[in-house]
Write an enzyme that holds these catalytic residues in place. Structure first.
Site, PDB file in Angstrom:
ATOM      1  N   MET A 103      17.096  14.091   6.106  1.00  0.00           N
ATOM      2  CA  MET A 103      16.274  14.470   7.398  1.00  0.00           C
ATOM      3  C   MET A 103      17.042  13.330   8.473  1.00  0.00           C
ATOM      4  O   MET A 103      17.269  13.503   9.867  1.00  0.00           O
ATOM      5  CB  MET A 103      14.939  14.324   7.754  1.00  0.00           C
ATOM      6  CG  MET A 103      14.332  14.957   8.816  1.00  0.00           C
ATOM      7  SD  MET A 103      14.868  16.460   9.308  1.00  0.00           S
ATOM      8  CE  MET A 103      13.600  17.443   8.327  1.00  0.00           C
ATOM      9  N   GLU A 136      -0.144   0.544  -6.826  1.00  0.00           N
ATOM     10  CA  GLU A 136      -1.494   0.948  -6.307  1.00  0.00           C
ATOM     11  C   GLU A 136      -1.469   1.907  -5.277  1.00  0.00           C
ATOM     12  O   GLU A 136      -2.050   2.741  -4.799  1.00  0.00           O
ATOM     13  CB  GLU A 136      -2.212  -0.427  -5.617  1.00  0.00           C
ATOM     14  CG  GLU A 136      -2.829  -1.297  -6.887  1.00  0.00           C
ATOM     15  CD  GLU A 136      -1.716  -2.586  -7.290  1.00  0.00           C
ATOM     16  OE1 GLU A 136      -0.550  -1.987  -6.778  1.00  0.00           O
ATOM     17  OE2 GLU A 136      -2.008  -3.235  -8.028  1.00  0.00           O
ATOM     18  N   PHE A 160      -6.826 -17.678  -4.357  1.00  0.00           N
ATOM     19  CA  PHE A 160      -5.772 -16.990  -5.073  1.00  0.00           C
ATOM     20  C   PHE A 160      -5.992 -15.467  -4.921  1.00  0.00           C
ATOM     21  O   PHE A 160      -7.102 -15.084  -5.309  1.00  0.00           O
ATOM     22  CB  PHE A 160      -5.904 -17.250  -6.552  1.00  0.00           C
ATOM     23  CG  PHE A 160      -4.730 -16.458  -7.362  1.00  0.00           C
ATOM     24  CD1 PHE A 160      -3.337 -16.519  -7.003  1.00  0.00           C
ATOM     25  CD2 PHE A 160      -5.070 -15.619  -8.217  1.00  0.00           C
ATOM     26  CE1 PHE A 160      -2.287 -15.760  -7.665  1.00  0.00           C
ATOM     27  CE2 PHE A 160      -4.133 -14.822  -9.100  1.00  0.00           C
ATOM     28  CZ  PHE A 160      -2.880 -15.021  -8.786  1.00  0.00           C
ATOM     29  N   GLN A 161      -5.245 -14.766  -4.546  1.00  0.00           N
ATOM     30  CA  GLN A 161      -5.318 -13.282  -4.205  1.00  0.00           C
ATOM     31  C   GLN A 161      -6.605 -12.959  -3.631  1.00  0.00           C
ATOM     32  O   GLN A 161      -6.880 -11.851  -3.627  1.00  0.00           O
ATOM     33  CB  GLN A 161      -5.414 -12.372  -5.402  1.00  0.00           C
ATOM     34  CG  GLN A 161      -3.953 -12.529  -6.258  1.00  0.00           C
ATOM     35  CD  GLN A 161      -3.777 -11.648  -7.548  1.00  0.00           C
ATOM     36  OE1 GLN A 161      -4.864 -11.182  -8.034  1.00  0.00           O
ATOM     37  NE2 GLN A 161      -2.687 -10.937  -8.051  1.00  0.00           N
ATOM     38  N   LYS A 205     -16.363 -10.621  -6.846  1.00  0.00           N
ATOM     39  CA  LYS A 205     -16.478 -10.464  -8.153  1.00  0.00           C
ATOM     40  C   LYS A 205     -17.965 -11.038  -8.783  1.00  0.00           C
ATOM     41  O   LYS A 205     -18.461 -10.721  -9.593  1.00  0.00           O
ATOM     42  CB  LYS A 205     -15.484 -11.648  -8.822  1.00  0.00           C
ATOM     43  CG  LYS A 205     -15.237 -11.620 -10.360  1.00  0.00           C
ATOM     44  CD  LYS A 205     -13.898 -12.243 -10.588  1.00  0.00           C
ATOM     45  CE  LYS A 205     -13.444 -12.315 -12.036  1.00  0.00           C
ATOM     46  NZ  LYS A 205     -12.222 -12.959 -12.429  1.00  0.00           N
TER      47      LYS A 205
END
Length: 572
Positions: free
Chosen positions: A480, A57, A119-120, A169
Site C-alpha cells: 500500500m 505482549e 527496576f521495570q 506486587k
C-alpha cells in the site's frame, strides 16, 4: 486446588484476581509472565482458566481483541510491569479505535517503590490514559476483585473499549476477604442512552420523504447484533445499503440491496451513489476521513440521520439533521414501525446503472494472462469456503482486496484493524478468535510485510495446538505504501521493496505445514491442503508485484474524485 492455603477465610490478592475473572466468565487469558506479575501467575493453576503464552505482549492484546470481536465477550490480556506493560500499548490503541472490549491486567512494582524508578517500573496508567476507556492502579489486595468487576462493566457497557488494571506486587501477595459481589456503582457514568420519540418520528419522516436514500451499515450494527432489524428497515423502505470496512457482514452481501464497501477503496458505484443521495441513514459509524474524503464536498445534497451510541461522535465530523444517540438495536426497534412501506425502483435502477459501468473495470474481467493476482486469491477463497469462513486480515492492499472480493454474509465474519490500521494484527487476533469460536474455519490473510511483524506467534500456534489457515499475499513490497509512492511520489519506491524469509521453510521450522502457490490453478488445491492439515497451515501466494487497489480516492479529495482501473481491451 487453589495455592492459597489459608484456613482463616482470607485469600491472597493474586487468588482474588483469578476468582474475580472466573466470576466474570473468563476461561482463557493471553499473556506473558514477568517479575511484577509472578504472584498472579503462581496462583493461576488453582483456577479453571487457560493461559495462552504469546511471544510478545502486543500480540497478547491483539489476541484478547480478536477473542472479543469474534465472541462479543470481553477479552483479557496479562503482562508484567515496565516493558511488558508498554508492549501492550499498540494492542490497546487498536482496541480503542475499533471499540473492542478488552481488559489488560499488568503487574506493577510494590507500592512502596512507585516513583523511585525501580527496576521495570513504568507509569502504565499514565501512558495509556489517552488510549483507554478507563484505567486503574490497585495497591491493596481488597480492592482487586471490585476493580476487576468494575473494569469489565466499563469495558463492555455503552461504547465498548479497553480498560487497564495495574496491580502492585504487594497487592497481589497481600490478603483480603473473598469478594462480596456487590453491584457496580459508578456515579456519573451513564453509558446508555434511550432514543427519543421526537427524533425517531423525524427520522421516519425523512426516510419516507426521501427519493434517493442510502443506509450506512457501520460497526455498531455488528456490535449491537442488529442485523435482523436492519433487514426489516431495508425491506420496508426498499433501501440500498453501503458498508464501512468494519460494518461488512452487518448486512448480507447476497442481498441485491447490498452495495458493498464505501470510502477510499470502496466500490466506485457506491461512492457515486453517496454523492447523488438525498438522505444518508448512518447506523453505528463515525464518518471517519477514510469514509468521507473531503468533508466540504461530501454528500452535499443529502440530509443526514446519524445513529450512534457515543454522543461525542455525533456531529464531530459531519453535521446531522437528525441525531439519535443510542444503541443501534434500540433505535431500530423504535424506528422500523414508524417507517412506511415504499418502493424505490427508480433509485435502485440508477444505482444499478452505476454498478454496470464500474464492473466493466473489474480485475476479475481481465483475460487470464497467467499472472496470479491477489484479487484471484480472495475471490477463489470466497468461492471455495462458500463465504462461511471467519476471515482475519492484516492491514494493507490485501485488506482492501479482501473487503472487495470476499463477500461477507454474517456479522463477526470479518475481523480487521480499521481505525488504527495496525500491521501485524491478523495472526494474533486470529489466535484469539480461535479460542472464541473453536468450531469455525478461520483464515488469516496477511501481506508479506505485516506477516513478519507477528510471525513469532507461529510458535504460539504450534505450542498451543491452534489451527488457523494463513494466507500470505507476497508481492515483495510494502504494497500500500508502494501504491502511494506510485501515485503521489513519482514511483520513488523508497524503503518499500522488502525481502522476506522463505515463508514455507519458516512455517516448517515451527513444526507447521506449508505450501507455495504461484499460479491461479494452484489455489484450490492449496485451500484443500490447508483444510486437511492437522494444525495451523501457511500458504504463500506469490502474486504480481505491482498490482494496485482500485478504485482509490486520494486522501482529502472529493469522494467522487476516484482513480479508476483503466478499461482493458479484454474487458467485456
Amino acid at each position: 486446588m487453589s495455592r492459597d492455603a489459608s484456613t482463616d477465610g482470607t485469600m491472597t490478592g493474586a487468588c482474588a484476581l483469578w476468582a474475580a475473572l472466573v466470576a466474570e466468565g473468563v476461561d482463557v487469558v493471553f499473556g506473558y509472565p514477568g517479575g511484577a506479575i509472578m504472584p498472579a501467575y503462581d496462583a493461576l493453576p488453582g483456577y479453571p482458566i487457560r493461559h495462552v503464552l504469546c511471544r510478545h505482549e502486543q500480540n497478547a492484546a491483539h489476541m484478547a481483541d480478536g477473542y472479543a470481536r469474534a465472541s462479543g465477550r470481553v477479552g483479557v490480556a496479562i503482562a508484567t510491569s515496565g516493558p511488558g506493560a508498554t508492549n501492550l500499548v499498540t494492542g490497546i490503541a487498536t482496541a480503542m479505535l475499533d471499540s473492542s472490549p478488552i481488559v489488560c491486567i499488568t503487574g506493577q512494582v510494590p507500592s512502596t517503590l512507585i516513583g523511585s524508578d525501580a527496576f521495570q517500573e513504568t507509569d502504565i496508567t499514565g501512558v495509556t490514559l489517552p488510549i483507554t476507556k478507563h484505567n486503574y492502579l490497585v495497591t491493596r489486595a481488597e480492592d482487586i476483585a471490585p476493580t476487576i468487576r468494575e473494569a469489565f462493566h466499563v469495558a463492555k457497557s455503552g461504547r465498548p473499549g479497553p480498560v487497564v488494571v495495574d496491580i502492585t506486587k504487594d497487592a497481589q501477595v497481600g490478603r483480603c476477604a473473598p469478594d462480596d459481589g456487590a453491584p457496580v456503582r459508578l456515579p456519573g457514568y451513564r453509558p446508555c442512552h434511550r432514543p427519543g420519540a421526537m427524533e425517531l418520528d423525524e427520522a421516519a419522516r425523512l426516510i419516507d420523504a426521501a427519493e434517493r436514500p442510502l443506509v450506512f451499515c457501520g460497526h455498531g450494527v455488528v456490535k449491537a447484533e442488529a442485523t435482523a432489524l436492519l433487514r426489516e428497515l431495508v425491506d420496508k423502505g426498499d433501501l440500498p445499503v453501503a458498508c464501512t470496512l468494519l460494518g461488512l457482514g452487518g448486512f448480507p452481501a447476497s442481498d441485491p440491496r447490498h452495495l458493498g464497501m464505501m470510502g477510499m477503496h470502496g466500490e466506485a458505484w457506491v461512492n457515486e451513489a453517496v454523492q447523488r443521495a438525498d438522505l444518508l441513514i448512518a447506523l453505528g459509524m463515525r464518518f471517519d476521513d477514510r469514509v468521507t474524503g473531503n468533508l466540504a464536498s461530501y454528500a452535499r445534497n443529502a440530509k443526514k440521520i446519524h445513529v450512534e451510541l457515543d454522543p461525542a461522535e455525533v456531529g464531530k465530523n459531519v453535521a446531522a439533521d437528525v441525531a439519535i444517540v443510542g444503541d443501534v438495536k434500540d433505535v431500530l426497534l423504535g424506528l422500523v414501525p414508524r417507517v412506511a412501506w415504499k418502493k424505490r425502483a427508480a433509485w435502485r435502477g440508477e444505482i444499478a446503472a452505476l454498478r454496470d459501468d464500474s464492473e466493466a473495470h473489474d480485475v476479475q474481467r481481465l483475460p487470464d494472462d497467467g499472472r496470479l493476482l491477489a484479487a484471484h486469491v480472495m475471490a477463489d477463497l470466497h468461492r471455495l469456503t462458500e463465504g462461511a469462513a471467519l476471515i482475519v486480515t492484516d492491514v494493507g492492499q490485501h485488506q482492501m482486496w479482501e473487503a472487495q472480493y470476499y463477500r461477507h454474509e454474517s456479522p463477526r465474519s470479518l475481523i480487521t484493524s480499521g481505525g488504527l490500521g495496525t500491521m501485524g494484527f491478523a495472526l494474533p487476533a486470529a489466535i484469539g478468535a480461535r479460542f472464541a469460536r473453536p468450531g469455525d474455519e478461520i483464515w488469516v490473510i496477511a501481506g508479506d510485510g505485516g506477516c513478519q511483524m507477528s510471525a513469532a506467534e507461529l510458535s504460539t500456534c504450534m505450542q498451543e495446538g491452534v489451527k488457523v489457515h494463513i494466507a500470505v499475499i507476497n508481492n515483495g513490497y510494502l504494497g500500500m505504501v508502494r501504491q502511494w509512492q506510485d501515485f503521489f511520489y513519482e514511483k520513488r519506491y523508497v524503503a518499500t521493496p522488502i525481502v522476506s524469509p522463505d515463508f514455507v521453510k519458516l512455517a516448517e521450522a515451527h513444526g507447521l505445514r506449508a505450501r507455495r502457490v504461484t499460479e491461479r490453478g494452484g489455489i484450490e488445491d492449496a485451500v484443500r491442503f490447508a483444510r486437511e492439515a492437522p494444525g495451523t497451515c501457511l500458504v504463500e501466494f506469490r502474486v504480481t508485484q505491482e498490482d494496485t487497489v482500485y478504485p482509490m480516492v486520494p486522501a482529502g479529495n472529493d469522494l467522487a474524485d476516484m482513480i479508476r482501473r483503466p478499461r482493458t481491451k479484454g474487458a467485456s
